[in-house]
Write a protein that holds these residues in place. Structure first.
Motif, mmCIF file in Angstrom:
data_model
loop_
_atom_site.group_PDB
_atom_site.id
_atom_site.type_symbol
_atom_site.label_atom_id
_atom_site.label_comp_id
_atom_site.label_asym_id
_atom_site.label_seq_id
_atom_site.Cartn_x
_atom_site.Cartn_y
_atom_site.Cartn_z
ATOM 1 N N THR A 207 13.184 -4.077 -7.064
ATOM 2 C CA THR A 207 13.831 -3.374 -8.168
ATOM 3 C C THR A 207 13.832 -1.875 -7.914
ATOM 4 N N LEU A 208 14.742 -1.178 -8.592
ATOM 5 C CA LEU A 208 14.801 0.282 -8.493
ATOM 6 C C LEU A 208 13.788 0.919 -9.433
ATOM 7 N N VAL A 209 13.173 1.990 -8.970
ATOM 8 C CA VAL A 209 12.238 2.767 -9.788
ATOM 9 C C VAL A 209 12.639 4.226 -9.667
ATOM 10 N N LYS A 210 12.875 4.876 -10.802
ATOM 11 C CA LYS A 210 13.210 6.294 -10.798
ATOM 12 C C LYS A 210 11.939 7.101 -10.558
ATOM 13 N N GLU A 211 11.977 7.945 -9.513
ATOM 14 C CA GLU A 211 10.818 8.750 -9.150
ATOM 15 C C GLU A 211 10.868 10.144 -9.774
ATOM 16 N N MET B 20 24.735 19.640 -11.343
ATOM 17 C CA MET B 20 24.761 18.263 -10.931
ATOM 18 C C MET B 20 23.348 17.700 -11.094
ATOM 19 N N ARG B 21 23.282 16.474 -11.565
ATOM 20 C CA ARG B 21 21.997 15.805 -11.741
ATOM 21 C C ARG B 21 21.716 14.945 -10.513
ATOM 22 N N ILE B 22 20.536 15.116 -9.941
ATOM 23 C CA ILE B 22 20.138 14.381 -8.742
ATOM 24 C C ILE B 22 18.886 13.572 -9.069
ATOM 25 N N THR B 23 18.926 12.286 -8.744
ATOM 26 C CA THR B 23 17.809 11.395 -9.037
ATOM 27 C C THR B 23 17.297 10.769 -7.753
ATOM 28 N N LEU B 24 15.977 10.848 -7.563
ATOM 29 C CA LEU B 24 15.310 10.220 -6.428
ATOM 30 C C LEU B 24 14.772 8.871 -6.889
ATOM 31 N N TYR B 25 15.140 7.816 -6.169
ATOM 32 C CA TYR B 25 14.694 6.466 -6.478
ATOM 33 C C TYR B 25 13.801 5.934 -5.383
ATOM 34 N N ASN B 26 13.043 4.915 -5.745
ATOM 35 C CA ASN B 26 12.255 4.146 -4.806
ATOM 36 C C ASN B 26 12.488 2.684 -5.163
ATOM 37 N N THR B 27 12.018 1.775 -4.345
ATOM 38 C CA THR B 27 12.080 0.356 -4.682
ATOM 39 C C THR B 27 10.668 -0.189 -4.701
ATOM 40 N N GLU B 28 10.457 -1.143 -5.577
ATOM 41 C CA GLU B 28 9.166 -1.835 -5.608
ATOM 42 C C GLU B 28 9.388 -3.245 -6.110
ATOM 43 N N LEU B 29 8.395 -4.087 -5.894
ATOM 44 C CA LEU B 29 8.493 -5.480 -6.319
ATOM 45 C C LEU B 29 8.094 -5.616 -7.784
ATOM 46 N N ASN B 30 8.867 -6.431 -8.529
ATOM 47 C CA ASN B 30 8.496 -6.713 -9.917
ATOM 48 C C ASN B 30 7.532 -7.901 -9.945
ATOM 49 N N ASN B 31 7.229 -8.413 -11.140
ATOM 50 C CA ASN B 31 6.272 -9.518 -11.271
ATOM 51 C C ASN B 31 6.741 -10.788 -10.573
ATOM 52 N N ASP B 32 8.054 -10.952 -10.446
ATOM 53 C CA ASP B 32 8.606 -12.126 -9.762
ATOM 54 C C ASP B 32 8.784 -11.879 -8.262
ATOM 55 N N LEU B 33 8.280 -10.757 -7.790
ATOM 56 C CA LEU B 33 8.371 -10.347 -6.384
ATOM 57 C C LEU B 33 9.811 -10.094 -5.937
ATOM 58 N N HIS B 34 10.651 -9.644 -6.879
ATOM 59 C CA HIS B 34 12.008 -9.224 -6.566
ATOM 60 C C HIS B 34 12.039 -7.699 -6.478
#
Length: 158
Positions: free
Chosen positions: A17-21, A1-15
């Motif tokens: 977004t998901l970031v794969k860690e 099984m593939r397991i992915t850890l994500y984080n969130t951060e703000l993009n240039n428009d301050l929205h």
């Protein structure tokens, strides 16, 4: 099984977004569909039952109960960790989840839920029902595991 850890951060428009860690290929099981399996995965990958502070994670699932990703929600102290329904459901909505489970550790190794654990469980259950994301379970790990789905919900019905 593939397991992915994500984080969130703000993009240039301050929205937000998901970031794969990080991503792991986990061979210990093919599906995460029971509290025991989820506890085992988190103990194997994150050594959750061995941490000296409380950590809170969330696993997001799609409609077929396939894990979409994992988020570290918070890292706390020896006996507490912050948890906000807003941040939890923001991350679950960004990942397109239809269901979520949260899991945290008790460094004391006693997996008995605290009053705060029960309050958080009830809040997340209500919020999930309101926005349409099924809150499956809250799991506590330490010396063994405690599943609200297996224990608390059955006790409430009696």
């Amino acid at each position: 099984m593939r397991i992915t850890l994500y984080n969130t951060e703000l993009n240039n428009d301050l929205h937000c977004t998901l970031v794969k860690e990080k991503t792991w290929n986990y061979s210990g099981c093919q599906v995460c569909n029971t509290p025991e399996t989820i506890a085992t995965v988190f103990n194997d990958i994150f050594r959750l039952n061995r941490q000296s502070e409380e950590y809170l994670y969330m696993i997001c699932f799609n409609v077929r109960m396939k894990p979409l990703g994992i988020f570290k929600i918070s890292q706390g102290t020896v006996n507490s960790s912050l948890c906000s329904p807003r941040e939890i459901f923001l991350k679950s909505l960004l990942s397109n989840a239809t269901a979520i489970t949260i899991i945290h550790n008790h460094p004391s190794q006693d997996v008995t839920p605290s009053q705060e654990d029960i309050i958080v469980y009830e809040k997340l259950k209500d919020a999930g029902n309101f926005i349409g994301i099924h809150f499956l379970d809250s799991i506590i790990v330490g010396n063994g595991y405690y599943s609200f789905y297996e224990n608390y919900e059955n006790r409430k019905e009696k």
